[in-house]
Motif scaffolding. Sequence first.
Motif, PDB file in Angstrom:
ATOM      1  N   ALA A 120       0.775  -1.241   0.009  1.00  7.71           N
ATOM      2  CA  ALA A 120       0.004   0.093  -0.295  1.00  7.71           C
ATOM      3  C   ALA A 120       0.763   1.228  -0.233  1.00  7.71           C
ATOM      4  N   ARG A 121       2.163   1.050   0.517  1.00  9.90           N
ATOM      5  CA  ARG A 121       3.106   2.144   0.426  1.00  9.90           C
ATOM      6  C   ARG A 121       2.793   3.373   1.140  1.00  9.90           C
ATOM      7  N   LEU A 122       2.033   3.066   2.555  1.00 14.90           N
ATOM      8  CA  LEU A 122       1.682   4.168   3.421  1.00 14.90           C
ATOM      9  C   LEU A 122       2.437   4.269   4.662  1.00 14.90           C
ATOM     10  N   GLY A 123       3.880   3.554   4.575  1.00 15.20           N
ATOM     11  CA  GLY A 123       4.517   3.597   5.834  1.00 15.20           C
ATOM     12  C   GLY A 123       4.851   2.188   6.167  1.00 15.20           C
ATOM     13  N   PRO A 124       6.173   1.961   6.550  1.00 18.54           N
ATOM     14  CA  PRO A 124       6.775   0.673   7.012  1.00 18.54           C
ATOM     15  C   PRO A 124       5.960   0.305   8.617  1.00 18.54           C
ATOM     16  N   GLY A 125       6.013  -0.945   8.808  1.00 15.72           N
ATOM     17  CA  GLY A 125       5.552  -1.181  10.129  1.00 15.72           C
ATOM     18  C   GLY A 125       6.920  -0.830  11.132  1.00 15.72           C
ATOM     19  N   PRO A 126       6.512  -0.783  12.542  1.00 12.66           N
ATOM     20  CA  PRO A 126       7.735  -0.304  13.477  1.00 12.66           C
ATOM     21  C   PRO A 126       8.875  -0.863  13.494  1.00 12.66           C
ATOM     22  N   ARG A 127       8.756  -2.323  13.552  1.00 11.70           N
ATOM     23  CA  ARG A 127       9.854  -3.237  13.206  1.00 11.70           C
ATOM     24  C   ARG A 127      10.702  -3.107  12.181  1.00 11.70           C
ATOM     25  N   ASP A 128      10.033  -3.044  10.806  1.00 11.11           N
ATOM     26  CA  ASP A 128      10.776  -2.802   9.716  1.00 11.11           C
ATOM     27  C   ASP A 128      11.435  -1.423   9.576  1.00 11.11           C
ATOM     28  N   GLY A 129      10.901  -0.376  10.450  1.00  9.26           N
ATOM     29  CA  GLY A 129      11.532   1.006  10.214  1.00  9.26           C
ATOM     30  C   GLY A 129      12.620   0.916  11.106  1.00  9.26           C
ATOM     31  N   LEU A 130      12.464  -0.043  12.345  1.00  9.57           N
ATOM     32  CA  LEU A 130      13.857  -0.038  13.262  1.00  9.57           C
ATOM     33  C   LEU A 130      14.867  -0.626  12.651  1.00  9.57           C
ATOM     34  N   MET A 131      14.593  -1.676  11.714  1.00  8.45           N
ATOM     35  CA  MET A 131      15.710  -2.348  10.997  1.00  8.45           C
ATOM     36  C   MET A 131      16.543  -1.311   9.904  1.00  8.45           C
ATOM     37  N   THR A 132      15.419  -0.638   9.090  1.00  7.48           N
ATOM     38  CA  THR A 132      16.141   0.112   8.249  1.00  7.48           C
ATOM     39  C   THR A 132      16.869   1.345   8.778  1.00  7.48           C
ATOM     40  N   GLY A 133      16.373   1.805  10.027  1.00  7.92           N
ATOM     41  CA  GLY A 133      16.859   2.912  10.608  1.00  7.92           C
ATOM     42  C   GLY A 133      18.182   2.725  11.093  1.00  7.92           C
ATOM     43  N   ILE A 134      18.538   1.561  11.513  1.00  4.81           N
ATOM     44  CA  ILE A 134      19.783   0.959  12.044  1.00  4.81           C
ATOM     45  C   ILE A 134      20.634   1.049  11.190  1.00  4.81           C
ATOM     46  N   HIS A 135      20.021   0.368  10.039  1.00  4.96           N
ATOM     47  CA  HIS A 135      21.028   0.238   8.651  1.00  4.96           C
ATOM     48  C   HIS A 135      21.485   1.294   8.383  1.00  4.96           C
ATOM     49  N   ALA A 136      20.560   2.449   8.206  1.00  6.26           N
ATOM     50  CA  ALA A 136      21.074   3.798   7.727  1.00  6.26           C
ATOM     51  C   ALA A 136      21.690   4.675   8.462  1.00  6.26           C
ATOM     52  N   ARG A 137      21.826   4.576   9.826  1.00  2.55           N
ATOM     53  CA  ARG A 137      22.640   5.279  10.670  1.00  2.55           C
ATOM     54  C   ARG A 137      24.008   4.551  11.126  1.00  2.55           C
ATOM     55  N   THR A 138      24.122   3.174  10.920  1.00  2.00           N
ATOM     56  CA  THR A 138      25.347   2.302  11.189  1.00  2.00           C
ATOM     57  C   THR A 138      26.222   1.841   9.823  1.00  2.00           C
ATOM     58  N   GLY A 139      25.257   1.547   8.499  1.00  2.00           N
ATOM     59  CA  GLY A 139      25.983   1.283   7.549  1.00  2.00           C
ATOM     60  C   GLY A 139      25.990  -0.522   7.475  1.00  2.00           C
ATOM     61  N   TRP A 140      25.313  -0.962   8.595  1.00  2.00           N
ATOM     62  CA  TRP A 140      25.515  -2.439   8.505  1.00  2.00           C
ATOM     63  C   TRP A 140      24.538  -2.975   7.605  1.00  2.00           C
ATOM     64  N   PRO A 141      24.896  -4.173   7.179  1.00  2.00           N
ATOM     65  CA  PRO A 141      24.067  -4.842   6.063  1.00  2.00           C
ATOM     66  C   PRO A 141      22.756  -4.926   6.776  1.00  2.00           C
ATOM     67  N   ILE A 142      21.580  -4.737   5.857  1.00  2.00           N
ATOM     68  CA  ILE A 142      20.292  -5.152   6.333  1.00  2.00           C
ATOM     69  C   ILE A 142      20.252  -6.652   7.148  1.00  2.00           C
ATOM     70  N   TRP A 143      20.738  -7.617   6.410  1.00  2.00           N
ATOM     71  CA  TRP A 143      20.723  -8.841   6.983  1.00  2.00           C
ATOM     72  C   TRP A 143      21.231  -9.130   8.039  1.00  2.00           C
ATOM     73  N   VAL A 144      22.332  -8.305   8.439  1.00  3.06           N
ATOM     74  CA  VAL A 144      23.015  -8.338   9.684  1.00  3.06           C
ATOM     75  C   VAL A 144      22.356  -7.788  10.802  1.00  3.06           C
TER      76      VAL A 144
END
Length: 203
Positions: A120-144
């Motif tokens: 629906a493209r109306l915003g990620p779930g809280p857990r998905d956003g936590l994952m992508t946020g940590i990835h963006a701030r640290t540069g760690w791979p998404i899978w890690v």
Amino acid sequence: MRRGVQLIVGLVAYGIAIALLVRGGIGVPPWDVFAQGITRQTGIPFGLVVNVVGALVLLLWIPLRQRPGVGTVLNVLLIGPSAELGLWLVPQQTVPWQQAVVFAGGLALLALATGAYIGARLGPGPRDGLMTGIHARTGWPIWVVRTGIEVTVLAVGFVLGGQLGVGTLAFALLIGPMVNVTLPLLRVPERPAAPIAVKEVPA
């Protein structure tokens, strides 16, 4: 209109799917192991725990500078009550073949629901956003990042008494490929940009 309806239907179906996985009795996803553990230690209803955990995870977005969408907020509000409704409707299964059928139905519904609400493209779930946020701030791979988060909540949930079983492993192995099929099917296409009118200059 379609995006809003698809979002709400997807989130409600997601909650029902979680209930089916729980009632299957052979193991649940890591975050639900965590929620079950809290429920067993506190007596707070499972659906309410899902809501509260979602809200607390959303607070972690603040230092990560993530911006929630309407879908993010509705995710926090709707999945918990929908899970409680599903738990009320579906009895606990104890016969092995029935457990497998109920779990498989929950897994399939969860894959469809995930494709619907993300599509629906109306915003990620809280857990998905936590994952992508940590990835963006640290540069760690998404899978890690995802593995680290889910192993942590799984371990804590198991210690608290959450339901860890073969279903947990099945979820970990199958949900990714299943969502990889449902998401393209249910993703609402973006509207093409309107063409820019070019005025003709008289010769």
